[in-house]
Design a protein around this motif. Sequence first.
Motif, PDB file in Angstrom:
ATOM      1  N   SER A 184      52.728  27.899  40.885  1.00 48.66           N
ATOM      2  CA  SER A 184      52.594  26.936  39.780  1.00 48.66           C
ATOM      3  C   SER A 184      51.166  26.845  39.258  1.00 48.66           C
ATOM      4  O   SER A 184      50.941  26.354  38.162  1.00 48.66           O
ATOM      5  N   ALA A 185      50.193  27.292  40.045  1.00 48.35           N
ATOM      6  CA  ALA A 185      48.797  27.208  39.598  1.00 48.35           C
ATOM      7  C   ALA A 185      48.019  28.446  40.055  1.00 48.35           C
ATOM      8  O   ALA A 185      46.962  28.335  40.674  1.00 48.35           O
ATOM      9  N   GLY A 186      48.564  29.611  39.707  1.00 48.13           N
ATOM     10  CA  GLY A 186      47.906  30.865  40.088  1.00 48.13           C
ATOM     11  C   GLY A 186      46.557  30.977  39.377  1.00 48.13           C
ATOM     12  O   GLY A 186      46.432  30.621  38.220  1.00 48.13           O
TER      13      GLY A 186
ATOM     14  N   TYR B 205      53.044  37.836  44.039  1.00 46.94           N
ATOM     15  CA  TYR B 205      51.886  36.944  44.188  1.00 46.94           C
ATOM     16  C   TYR B 205      51.621  36.854  45.684  1.00 46.94           C
ATOM     17  O   TYR B 205      52.440  36.281  46.413  1.00 46.94           O
ATOM     18  N   THR B 206      50.522  37.391  46.122  1.00 47.88           N
ATOM     19  CA  THR B 206      50.297  37.406  47.567  1.00 47.88           C
ATOM     20  C   THR B 206      48.815  37.324  47.900  1.00 47.88           C
ATOM     21  O   THR B 206      47.963  37.720  47.094  1.00 47.88           O
ATOM     22  N   THR B 207      48.538  36.797  49.090  1.00 49.77           N
ATOM     23  CA  THR B 207      47.156  36.695  49.572  1.00 49.77           C
ATOM     24  C   THR B 207      47.116  37.053  51.053  1.00 49.77           C
ATOM     25  O   THR B 207      47.873  36.494  51.854  1.00 49.77           O
TER      26      THR B 207
ATOM     27  N   ASN C  91      38.102  45.184  39.938  1.00 46.71           N
ATOM     28  CA  ASN C  91      39.273  45.488  40.780  1.00 46.71           C
ATOM     29  C   ASN C  91      40.611  45.414  40.088  1.00 46.71           C
ATOM     30  O   ASN C  91      41.599  45.038  40.696  1.00 46.71           O
ATOM     31  N   ASP C  92      40.668  45.763  38.834  1.00 41.19           N
ATOM     32  CA  ASP C  92      41.982  45.815  38.184  1.00 41.19           C
ATOM     33  C   ASP C  92      42.642  47.156  38.472  1.00 41.19           C
ATOM     34  O   ASP C  92      41.964  48.171  38.612  1.00 41.19           O
ATOM     35  N   VAL C  93      43.968  47.125  38.510  1.00 42.90           N
ATOM     36  CA  VAL C  93      44.723  48.382  38.548  1.00 42.90           C
ATOM     37  C   VAL C  93      45.370  48.545  37.173  1.00 42.90           C
ATOM     38  O   VAL C  93      45.937  47.572  36.628  1.00 42.90           O
TER      39      VAL C  93
ATOM     40  N   LYS D 203      46.684  50.122  30.797  1.00 40.94           N
ATOM     41  CA  LYS D 203      47.048  48.691  30.694  1.00 40.94           C
ATOM     42  C   LYS D 203      47.059  48.058  32.079  1.00 40.94           C
ATOM     43  O   LYS D 203      47.514  48.681  33.048  1.00 40.94           O
ATOM     44  N   LYS D 204      46.630  46.803  32.125  1.00 45.36           N
ATOM     45  CA  LYS D 204      46.490  46.135  33.430  1.00 45.36           C
ATOM     46  C   LYS D 204      47.851  45.817  34.050  1.00 45.36           C
ATOM     47  O   LYS D 204      48.691  45.179  33.418  1.00 45.36           O
ATOM     48  N   VAL D 205      48.010  46.231  35.300  1.00 43.77           N
ATOM     49  CA  VAL D 205      49.253  45.934  36.019  1.00 43.77           C
ATOM     50  C   VAL D 205      48.985  45.023  37.208  1.00 43.77           C
ATOM     51  O   VAL D 205      49.897  44.390  37.731  1.00 43.77           O
TER      52      VAL D 205
ATOM     53  N   VAL E 196      42.962  41.323  41.235  1.00 46.93           N
ATOM     54  CA  VAL E 196      42.576  40.962  42.607  1.00 46.93           C
ATOM     55  C   VAL E 196      41.587  39.805  42.550  1.00 46.93           C
ATOM     56  O   VAL E 196      40.662  39.818  41.728  1.00 46.93           O
ATOM     57  N   LEU E 197      41.768  38.824  43.418  1.00 44.45           N
ATOM     58  CA  LEU E 197      40.827  37.696  43.501  1.00 44.45           C
ATOM     59  C   LEU E 197      40.480  37.450  44.961  1.00 44.45           C
ATOM     60  O   LEU E 197      41.327  37.028  45.743  1.00 44.45           O
ATOM     61  N   LEU E 198      39.217  37.710  45.313  1.00 46.62           N
ATOM     62  CA  LEU E 198      38.755  37.485  46.687  1.00 46.62           C
ATOM     63  C   LEU E 198      38.056  36.141  46.783  1.00 46.62           C
ATOM     64  O   LEU E 198      37.226  35.825  45.915  1.00 46.62           O
TER      65      LEU E 198
ATOM     66  N   GLY F 114      43.509  37.951  47.374  1.00 49.25           N
ATOM     67  CA  GLY F 114      44.617  37.603  46.474  1.00 49.25           C
ATOM     68  C   GLY F 114      44.969  38.758  45.555  1.00 49.25           C
ATOM     69  O   GLY F 114      44.090  39.356  44.930  1.00 49.25           O
ATOM     70  N   ILE F 115      46.259  39.060  45.489  1.00 52.47           N
ATOM     71  CA  ILE F 115      46.722  40.183  44.653  1.00 52.47           C
ATOM     72  C   ILE F 115      47.904  39.728  43.806  1.00 52.47           C
ATOM     73  O   ILE F 115      48.887  39.188  44.320  1.00 52.47           O
ATOM     74  N   GLY F 116      47.790  39.922  42.523  1.00 47.95           N
ATOM     75  CA  GLY F 116      48.907  39.663  41.615  1.00 47.95           C
ATOM     76  C   GLY F 116      49.323  40.984  41.002  1.00 47.95           C
ATOM     77  O   GLY F 116      48.532  41.626  40.317  1.00 47.95           O
TER      78      GLY F 116
END
Length: 244
Positions: free
Chosen positions: A40-42, A58-60, A102-104, A109-111, A114-116, A131-133
């Motif tokens: 709800s608040a990514g 959505y995973t960390t 750190n974009d893939v 185009k961004k798929v 990453v948020l550390l 954190g990886i979306g």
Amino acid sequence: MPGGVRTEWLAETDSTNEEARRRALAGERGPLWIAARRQSAGRGRRGRQWADLTGNLYTTGLFVLDAKPGEAAQLSFAAALAAAEACEAVIDRERVRLKWPNDVLIGGKKVCGVLLESGSAPGGGLWLAVGIGLNLASHPRDVERPATDIAEEGGVLSQDAALERISSSFSAWLERWRTHGFGPLRDAWLARAWGIGEPCIARLQDETLEGVFADLMPDGALRLDMANGQRRLISAGDVFFPGI
Ligand code: BTN
């Protein structure tokens, strides 16, 4: 539970990074991947929001390391590589690229983002939230930042399979990093880099710079070579490649 790494699925949370931070402050030391079907608040880099779209990952990962925050920040490149390797299981490898920091990307185009985040662990050491979306089934529509998803690119990857691949690939990179340092990560990242040698625009906190993306430095900074002969090392910001 390969290598003692646990996985926990939640139906919904505010942000898996926030959930990891709460657990770390309550004494959880991992290694643990927390994943949520909905967020709800990514949150994204630089205070941006991360959209909650059905079917995406959505995973960390929560780890406690004996490292300084600056060193541990190198692992954001391991996270991007792990996510890229998960994509490569179902998408032509040639189309999967990494964009600093750190974009893939798939086809430019961004798929995945990453948020550390990190802090002092109550029992000692540094807790690190990786954190990886990953867009598996849908993607945000934003003309400024073109995005895509695995399904749109013709791949089929479930949330569970994507997490399993990311978890095992990240563990392998973490082990290599512990043994050999940043070198192998840097080499693997550079082999898939988007825009090396290309003109780019770097948007930093207070300024915008133009130059050529010349190299990835041993500390993860981007080296920007400018027309006036100046070289700038950029540790935080966004880069855009107008020509590619
Ligand atoms: C970016 O801005 O590119 C980074 C986006 C990171 C999003 C992921 S989704 C799982 C984890 N939880 C969050 O709140 N953010 C990260």
